[in-house]
Write a protein that holds these residues in place. Structure first.
Motif, mmCIF file in Angstrom:
data_model
loop_
_atom_site.group_PDB
_atom_site.id
_atom_site.type_symbol
_atom_site.label_atom_id
_atom_site.label_comp_id
_atom_site.label_asym_id
_atom_site.label_seq_id
_atom_site.Cartn_x
_atom_site.Cartn_y
_atom_site.Cartn_z
ATOM 1 N N ASP A 1 -2.230 3.698 6.678
ATOM 2 C CA ASP A 1 -1.460 2.470 6.910
ATOM 3 C C ASP A 1 -2.191 1.245 6.366
ATOM 4 O O ASP A 1 -1.565 0.353 5.791
ATOM 5 N N ASP A 2 -3.509 1.201 6.541
ATOM 6 C CA ASP A 2 -4.306 0.088 6.007
ATOM 7 C C ASP A 2 -4.193 0.035 4.483
ATOM 8 O O ASP A 2 -4.008 -1.037 3.895
ATOM 9 N N LEU A 3 -4.320 1.183 3.861
ATOM 10 C CA LEU A 3 -4.212 1.244 2.395
ATOM 11 C C LEU A 3 -2.826 0.811 1.940
ATOM 12 O O LEU A 3 -2.685 0.045 0.984
ATOM 13 N N TRP B 1 -2.068 -2.158 -0.569
ATOM 14 C CA TRP B 1 -1.423 -1.874 -1.860
ATOM 15 C C TRP B 1 -0.096 -2.616 -2.020
ATOM 16 O O TRP B 1 0.327 -2.896 -3.134
ATOM 17 N N LEU B 2 0.577 -2.922 -0.905
ATOM 18 C CA LEU B 2 1.843 -3.650 -0.987
ATOM 19 C C LEU B 2 1.672 -5.026 -1.631
ATOM 20 O O LEU B 2 2.634 -5.604 -2.133
ATOM 21 N N LYS B 3 0.461 -5.529 -1.630
ATOM 22 C CA LYS B 3 0.193 -6.836 -2.252
ATOM 23 C C LYS B 3 0.261 -6.766 -3.778
ATOM 24 O O LYS B 3 0.447 -7.776 -4.439
ATOM 25 N N PRO C 1 5.195 -1.613 -4.612
ATOM 26 C CA PRO C 1 6.464 -1.396 -3.897
ATOM 27 C C PRO C 1 7.527 -0.727 -4.764
ATOM 28 O O PRO C 1 8.268 0.137 -4.298
ATOM 29 N N ARG C 2 7.577 -1.088 -6.027
ATOM 30 C CA ARG C 2 8.562 -0.494 -6.938
ATOM 31 C C ARG C 2 8.295 1.004 -7.115
ATOM 32 O O ARG C 2 9.200 1.823 -7.034
#
Length: 105
Positions: free
Chosen positions: A7-9, A13-15, A20-21
């Motif tokens: 979850d942390d990763l 990574w969402l940044k 996200p794509r």
């Protein structure tokens, strides 16, 4: 030292605008993998038992349930038949004779 969780990763990574794509592009594959795993669990079968019914190996079933690639329609059909999913009767084995859908009980 704090452990890094998945979850942390994921949050980190969402940044990244590309993440996200790409993550969404894989959603279909992993949704199918989760559905296969759930179907096997509902049938009360091991990966080995499903593999025997599909006439394949446990490793193949593990890869199907792990996602990462899209199986053919024929493979999904074999899996459905092996697990008695979608009303397709599963072939009973020696341990489940007389049980509905070949589910041991």
């Amino acid at each position: 030292m704090k452990r890094t969780t998945v979850d942390d990763l994921h949050k980190r990574w969402l940044k990244n605008p590309k993440y996200p794509r790409e993550y969404e592009a894989l959603e279909e594959e992993f949704s199918l993998a989760a559905a296969l795993n759930e179907a096997r669990a509902r049938a009360g079968l091991t990966q080995e038992q499903v593999a025997q019914r599909m006439k394949t190996t446990q490793a193949v079933v593990a890869r199907l349930e792990g996602g990462g690639s899209m199986p053919s329609t024929r493979t999904v059909e074999k899996f459905a038949k092996a697990t008695g999913t979608l009303g397709i009767p599963a072939k009973p084995n020696a341990h489940s004779e007389g049980k509905p859908n070949g589910i041991p009980g």
